[in-house]
Design a protein around this motif. Structure first.
Motif: not given
Length: 370
Positions: A116-121, A143-152, A199-201
């Motif tokens: 149900k979250g806006d972000y998924l880890a 969020k510093r990375n633009g609040d978009t994309g894939l963070l690993s 970590f993603v939106k």
């Protein structure tokens, strides 16, 4: 003349060790107060009764209020489900999945569909948060990375048993193999990500197809990175020293061999030829020192033996510099690079046999066709 050529080759091989893992970025500490967020953590788990309590305890202790923790049981035969329930996690089972394909990607996709979250880890069961502000820092970095994309994040390896030191070189090579940390910075095409922490939106994840698009691979990190990059979404990959730790393959040597076997050859497919060449050169450096040392002894050339020993000391310091980037290993391992590099080569050879000759890889009681 032969000695000069040997020393020149060693110098080139030695310098190559600085090229492929020059700078590894880490998650920076968040500044200011907490950030508004709705984060769902999804944990695929198969027979993880040993590792799961540490992860769940670290998540429950986070300063960032995590919306929900979802543990997706992938046909476990131990106390995985009971432990997840003890920590008040939402428990799902891959038996509920509409797909006949079993494995991690299927479990992640099932968990994401219920989140149900806006972000998924997405976190592997053997990972854990390094401190109570880890998720707060990760969200701020995203969020510093633009609040978009894939963070690993490639978790920082913390060991407890001697056999786990065999993961030193594989950890170094796996990080280097993504082409992201070379001396040339971004001038070499970057590929891949690490499956242990993604970590993603949520809206972007479902728009791209998420783990449903990776069901037929057990290297979900590489597949997810390709998925995002093909649609021009940014993919950023960090070292986990300041954020996410893990203990790889705590169940023994056999698990370690199986785990690295399933990773090596698939990861090599994304490695740039220049990075691969630098890795190969660095691997040869320890053998150049060994042959030089033997040659000097046979000829009773004291000055040459001394030069080789100086080179060995430099190589040991470099080995320590590299291993500290990827994990917390005993200091004395720096003196035995020859043994650890040789062990890596044997593991890689076994991986080649498994993937290209036997056409199968075994992991967690399942066989995956290559």
């Amino acid at each position: 003349m032969a000695q000069m050529i040997q020393l020149l080759l060693f110098l080139i091989a030695f310098l190559s060790g600085f090229f492929f893992l020059w700078k590894l970025p880490l998650i920076k500490q968040a500044k200011g107060g907490g950030l508004p967020a709705s984060v769902s953590v999804i944990i695929p788990a198969r027979d993880e009764e040993t590792s799961l309590p540490k992860l769940l305890a670290s998540l429950n202790g986070q300063s960032l209020d995590i919306k929900e923790i979802i543990v997706v049981d992938d046909e476990s035969e131990d106390r995985t489900v009971e432990i997840a329930e003890e920590y008040d996690a939402v428990v799902l089972s891959t038996r509920e999945s509409e797909y006949s394909v079993a494995g991690k990607s299927s479990a992640c996709w099932l968990g994401a569909q219920h989140a149900k979250g806006d972000y998924l880890a997405f976190m592997d069961s053997d990972t854990q948060c390094a401190h109570k502000h880890a998720f707060k820092d990760i969200l701020a970095q995203f969020k510093r990375n633009g609040d978009t994309g894939l963070l690993s994040i490639q978790p920082y390896h913390v060991i407890q048993s001697f056999y786990e030191t065999l993961s030193i070189v594989p950890n170094i090579i796996v990080l280097a193999g993504l082409n992201r940390y070379t001396f040339f910075n971004k001038r070499i095409p970057e590929r891949g990500a690490f499956g242990p922490f993604l970590f993603v939106k949520a809206d972007e994840y479902f728009k791209l197809g998420g783990h449903e698009a990776t069901l037929y691979t057990h290297m979900d990190g590489l597949a997810m990175a390709d998925l995002y990059q093909k649609e021009d979404y940014p993919v950023t990959v960090y070292g986990g020293k300041n954020s996410i730790h893990f203990r790889m393959y705590p169940e023994g040597l056999q698990q370690l061999i199986q785990g690295w076997t399933k990773s090596f050859t698939y990861g090599a497919k994304v490695t740039h030829p220049m990075v691969m060449l630098s890795i190969m050169l660095w691997v040869t450096s320890t053998y150049l020192l060994l042959t030089g040392f033997i040659d000097g002894l046979l000829r009773s050339d004291v000055s040459y033996v001394f030069i080789i020993l100086v080179g060995y000391l430099l190589h040991a310091v470099q080995f320590r510099w590299l291993m500290k980037k990827v994990g917390r290993f005993p200091w004395w391992t720096m003196l035995f690079s020859f043994i650890y590099i040789s062990a890596f080569l044997l593991l890689y050879l076994w991986a080649v046999i498994q993937v290209y000759l036997l056409k199968k890889v075994k992991w967690r009681g399942r066989e995956y066709k290559s």
